[in-house]
Design a protein around this motif. Sequence first.
Motif: not given
Length: 300
Positions: A4-9, A270-272
Amino acid sequence: MSLLLSPIIQVYRLSLQPVAPFTWFGLSLSTLDVVAAFRLCVALRQIREKLWRDHVQKLKTVKAEKEAVALPKVEERSFVRDAVSVLLVVYGGEAVTCPALAIPPSFMLSGVVPAFYTAIQAAVDKLPYVPTPAFENEVPLATLDALTRAYLLCNLIPPMVTSHTSPAINSNPWTLLLTSLLTANAGFFFTNLFSFFQPYALTLTTPTEFLPYGWTTTDLWCAPLITGLYALLTHAQPFWADAHTVALGWLGAAGVDGKVAALDPESARAVCALVLAGLFTTRAVKNFSPKAVGPKTKVQ
């Protein structure tokens, strides 16, 4: 979670790379900087145009009904006023918090970004048309707003406190949260206070934040919330490391030795961004859904 976080990163890594033509002149402006500035200037123009329509409608209503109500006259728009309002939104918070922290604000160290925002404002003013905020455009833009706001609240504001030379400041969680609240919101507070977006002369008025339930505005309270979440996940200060350990201990997820490892800054950001995306999407749906903006039924 990593899926879930990888694309945002990756989006952040790509969008934070300096881009041409700015790199030709040794400037480190990134795609995210350009998009964020353009989005802000367009949003401010949308606000000004809505306030202009509302005020003109009031003038027509008062004139038609011949009511003895004194309403200010519409003034011709000035580019200087619009440019100052943009810069006040961007730097108004810094102008408040930096003297309190005894550090120089960024606009005193370099004029590149102020000139950049002024140029973007000039370009937006020349556009023949900007769309009216609606469900179809505000919901998709909520994700963009989340990415840019997370960068502000996670990367730009916290170092003002955590990198401070005074131990009494750089380790103080209250200073961190208060700095985030003021830096992110004081600009809009001042523009509302002096009626910069209104179509009439500058006038002192009650800011939106001081009106009934103004404190419930998402932009107002999400600043310390997201900065605090980022500090909690990354252990930006000793208090947050202890709080993270205690919180996971209550949930039974603490490590064998009672210690909790900090999340890396990119993942925490990314969580934020995900949290902000949820908040901003909910706000857009609430404010612009067909049910929210539909015609009201008159009750006898």
